[in-house]
Design a protein around this motif. Structure first.
Motif, PDB file in Angstrom:
ATOM      1  N   VAL A 100       0.846  -1.200   0.000  1.00 24.69           N
ATOM      2  CA  VAL A 100       0.000   0.000   0.000  1.00 24.69           C
ATOM      3  C   VAL A 100       0.880   1.249   0.000  1.00 24.69           C
ATOM      4  CG1 VAL A 100      -1.744   1.302   1.283  1.00 24.69           C
ATOM      5  CG2 VAL A 100      -1.910  -1.178   1.131  1.00 24.69           C
ATOM      6  N   ARG A 101       1.948   1.253   0.795  1.00 27.60           N
ATOM      7  CA  ARG A 101       2.855   2.406   0.827  1.00 27.60           C
ATOM      8  C   ARG A 101       3.507   2.637  -0.530  1.00 27.60           C
ATOM      9  NH1 ARG A 101       5.770   0.871   6.417  1.00 27.60           N
ATOM     10  NH2 ARG A 101       4.107   1.575   7.803  1.00 27.60           N
ATOM     11  N   ARG A 102       3.934   1.541  -1.167  1.00 28.88           N
ATOM     12  CA  ARG A 102       4.574   1.657  -2.476  1.00 28.88           C
ATOM     13  C   ARG A 102       3.596   2.202  -3.514  1.00 28.88           C
ATOM     14  NH1 ARG A 102       6.080  -3.194  -2.841  1.00 28.88           N
ATOM     15  NH2 ARG A 102       4.409  -3.951  -4.179  1.00 28.88           N
ATOM     16  N   TRP A 103       2.360   1.695  -3.497  1.00 22.11           N
ATOM     17  CA  TRP A 103       1.357   2.178  -4.444  1.00 22.11           C
ATOM     18  C   TRP A 103       1.081   3.659  -4.224  1.00 22.11           C
ATOM     19  CZ3 TRP A 103      -2.357  -2.363  -3.046  1.00 22.11           C
ATOM     20  CH2 TRP A 103      -1.843  -3.553  -3.572  1.00 22.11           C
ATOM     21  N   TRP A 104       1.030   4.085  -2.981  1.00 20.85           N
ATOM     22  CA  TRP A 104       0.740   5.482  -2.669  1.00 20.85           C
ATOM     23  C   TRP A 104       1.884   6.383  -3.154  1.00 20.85           C
ATOM     24  CZ3 TRP A 104      -3.005   8.552  -2.244  1.00 20.85           C
ATOM     25  CH2 TRP A 104      -2.904   9.787  -1.616  1.00 20.85           C
ATOM     26  N   SER A 105       3.118   5.944  -2.927  1.00 16.48           N
ATOM     27  CA  SER A 105       4.258   6.758  -3.385  1.00 16.48           C
ATOM     28  C   SER A 105       4.319   6.800  -4.908  1.00 16.48           C
ATOM     29  CB  SER A 105       5.571   6.243  -2.804  1.00 16.48           C
ATOM     30  OG  SER A 105       5.887   4.973  -3.325  1.00 16.48           O
ATOM     31  N   GLN A 106       3.981   5.695  -5.567  1.00 14.69           N
ATOM     32  CA  GLN A 106       3.932   5.696  -7.034  1.00 14.69           C
ATOM     33  C   GLN A 106       2.860   6.662  -7.526  1.00 14.69           C
ATOM     34  OE1 GLN A 106       3.214   1.594  -8.061  1.00 14.69           O
ATOM     35  NE2 GLN A 106       5.396   1.115  -8.233  1.00 14.69           N
ATOM     36  N   HIS A 107       1.718   6.674  -6.860  1.00 17.09           N
ATOM     37  CA  HIS A 107       0.614   7.551  -7.246  1.00 17.09           C
ATOM     38  C   HIS A 107       1.010   9.021  -7.068  1.00 17.09           C
ATOM     39  CE1 HIS A 107      -3.444   9.017  -7.820  1.00 17.09           C
ATOM     40  NE2 HIS A 107      -3.364   9.664  -6.649  1.00 17.09           N
ATOM     41  N   LYS A 108       1.691   9.320  -5.956  1.00 15.70           N
ATOM     42  CA  LYS A 108       2.115  10.704  -5.707  1.00 15.70           C
ATOM     43  C   LYS A 108       3.144  11.176  -6.731  1.00 15.70           C
ATOM     44  CE  LYS A 108       3.234  10.351  -1.323  1.00 15.70           C
ATOM     45  NZ  LYS A 108       3.654  10.680   0.048  1.00 15.70           N
ATOM     46  N   CYS A 109       3.990  10.262  -7.205  1.00 15.11           N
ATOM     47  CA  CYS A 109       5.015  10.622  -8.201  1.00 15.11           C
ATOM     48  C   CYS A 109       4.442  10.678  -9.618  1.00 15.11           C
ATOM     49  CB  CYS A 109       6.161   9.623  -8.164  1.00 15.11           C
ATOM     50  SG  CYS A 109       7.113   9.681  -6.651  1.00 15.11           S
ATOM     51  N   GLY A 110       3.220  10.221  -9.792  1.00 16.86           N
ATOM     52  CA  GLY A 110       2.583  10.266 -11.107  1.00 16.86           C
ATOM     53  C   GLY A 110       2.832   9.026 -11.951  1.00 16.86           C
ATOM     54  N   GLU A 111       3.351   7.946 -11.339  1.00 13.04           N
ATOM     55  CA  GLU A 111       3.590   6.715 -12.088  1.00 13.04           C
ATOM     56  C   GLU A 111       2.279   5.953 -12.268  1.00 13.04           C
ATOM     57  OE1 GLU A 111       6.713   4.276 -10.500  1.00 13.04           O
ATOM     58  OE2 GLU A 111       7.849   6.037  -9.852  1.00 13.04           O
ATOM     59  N   THR A 112       2.247   5.074 -13.256  1.00 17.58           N
ATOM     60  CA  THR A 112       1.048   4.282 -13.513  1.00 17.58           C
ATOM     61  C   THR A 112       0.960   3.130 -12.522  1.00 17.58           C
ATOM     62  OG1 THR A 112       2.176   2.795 -15.036  1.00 17.58           O
ATOM     63  CG2 THR A 112       1.191   4.774 -15.980  1.00 17.58           C
ATOM     64  N   MET A 113      -0.208   2.557 -12.420  1.00 16.37           N
ATOM     65  CA  MET A 113      -0.421   1.428 -11.518  1.00 16.37           C
ATOM     66  C   MET A 113      -0.164   0.091 -12.207  1.00 16.37           C
ATOM     67  SD  MET A 113      -1.329   2.274  -8.463  1.00 16.37           S
ATOM     68  CE  MET A 113      -0.199   3.640  -8.421  1.00 16.37           C
ATOM     69  N   GLU A 114       0.223   0.132 -13.476  1.00 19.10           N
ATOM     70  CA  GLU A 114       0.491  -1.101 -14.221  1.00 19.10           C
ATOM     71  C   GLU A 114       1.730  -1.800 -13.649  1.00 19.10           C
ATOM     72  OE1 GLU A 114      -1.225  -2.304 -16.960  1.00 19.10           O
ATOM     73  OE2 GLU A 114      -2.698  -0.723 -16.622  1.00 19.10           O
ATOM     74  N   THR A 115       1.765  -3.116 -13.764  1.00 20.59           N
ATOM     75  CA  THR A 115       2.928  -3.873 -13.339  1.00 20.59           C
ATOM     76  C   THR A 115       4.043  -3.633 -14.339  1.00 20.59           C
ATOM     77  OG1 THR A 115       1.472  -5.560 -12.449  1.00 20.59           O
ATOM     78  CG2 THR A 115       3.766  -6.170 -12.746  1.00 20.59           C
ATOM     79  N   LYS A 116       5.216  -3.288 -13.834  1.00 22.44           N
ATOM     80  CA  LYS A 116       6.350  -3.012 -14.704  1.00 22.44           C
ATOM     81  C   LYS A 116       6.905  -4.317 -15.254  1.00 22.44           C
ATOM     82  CE  LYS A 116       7.433   1.136 -12.184  1.00 22.44           C
ATOM     83  NZ  LYS A 116       8.237   1.703 -11.117  1.00 22.44           N
ATOM     84  N   PRO A 117       7.363  -4.295 -16.505  1.00 19.73           N
ATOM     85  CA  PRO A 117       7.930  -5.526 -17.071  1.00 19.73           C
ATOM     86  C   PRO A 117       9.210  -5.919 -16.343  1.00 19.73           C
ATOM     87  CG  PRO A 117       8.282  -3.692 -18.562  1.00 19.73           C
ATOM     88  CD  PRO A 117       7.413  -3.194 -17.449  1.00 19.73           C
ATOM     89  N   ARG A 118       9.383  -7.208 -16.141  1.00 27.08           N
ATOM     90  CA  ARG A 118      10.565  -7.716 -15.456  1.00 27.08           C
ATOM     91  C   ARG A 118      11.516  -8.310 -16.470  1.00 27.08           C
ATOM     92  NH1 ARG A 118       6.239 -10.151 -12.116  1.00 27.08           N
ATOM     93  NH2 ARG A 118       5.984  -8.782 -10.330  1.00 27.08           N
ATOM     94  N   SER A 119      12.784  -8.127 -16.216  1.00 28.47           N
ATOM     95  CA  SER A 119      13.778  -8.745 -17.084  1.00 28.47           C
ATOM     96  C   SER A 119      14.082 -10.130 -16.539  1.00 28.47           C
ATOM     97  CB  SER A 119      15.047  -7.911 -17.121  1.00 28.47           C
ATOM     98  OG  SER A 119      15.625  -7.854 -15.843  1.00 28.47           O
TER      99      SER A 119
END
Length: 136
Positions: free
Chosen positions: A38-57
């Motif tokens: 939840v903390r990570r999602w909130w910080s991503q939201h505040k920074c303007g990042e999308t909620m999509e899962t990032k591709p993994r290498s």
């Protein structure tokens, strides 16, 4: 659940609840997710990042499907070493090291290497004592 396995809808729902004034601790109990998520999602939201899962290498898979089948079948053959198996697969056009095969057998199939039991060396002295015991 592993990291990144939460659906986008769940993440958006958590962000909406946070914007509505619900605490992070309450959200974790209601949605059954971790506090760190939840903390990570909130910080991503505040920074303007999308909620999509990032591709993994990921590392490319060395063992092809056919090789995995051959390795699994080799378990039932006697005296089939990983070195011989690696040579056999290399001849067929799929070069794999014997260590890769050992790792695959140990981690994926949970097979352990066969170890011959150790027997004491038979010397003249020990063979005479064996004859004496068996003869009496």
């Amino acid at each position: 659940m592993n990291v990144g396995d939460h659906r986008v809808e769940l993440r958006s729902k958590a962000i909406g609840m946070l914007e509505g004034g619900i605490t992070q601790k309450e959200i974790t109990t209601r949605l059954n997710v971790g506090v760190r998520s939840v903390r990570r999602w909130w910080s991503q939201h505040k920074c303007g990042e999308t909620m999509e899962t990032k591709p993994r290498s990921e590392w490319p898979q060395i063992l092809k499907r056919l090789s995995r089948i051959v390795i699994k079948k080799s378990l039932w053959k006697k005296r089939q070493s990983t070195r011989k198996l690696s040579r056999r697969l290399s001849i067929r056009g799929n070069p794999i090291s014997h260590m890769t095969i050992q790792r695959h057998l140990g981690q994926r199939i949970d097979a352990r290497p066969y170890k011959r039991p150790k027997w004491p060396k038979v010397t003249q002295k020990t063979s005479k004592s064996i004859e004496i015991r068996s003869g009496s």
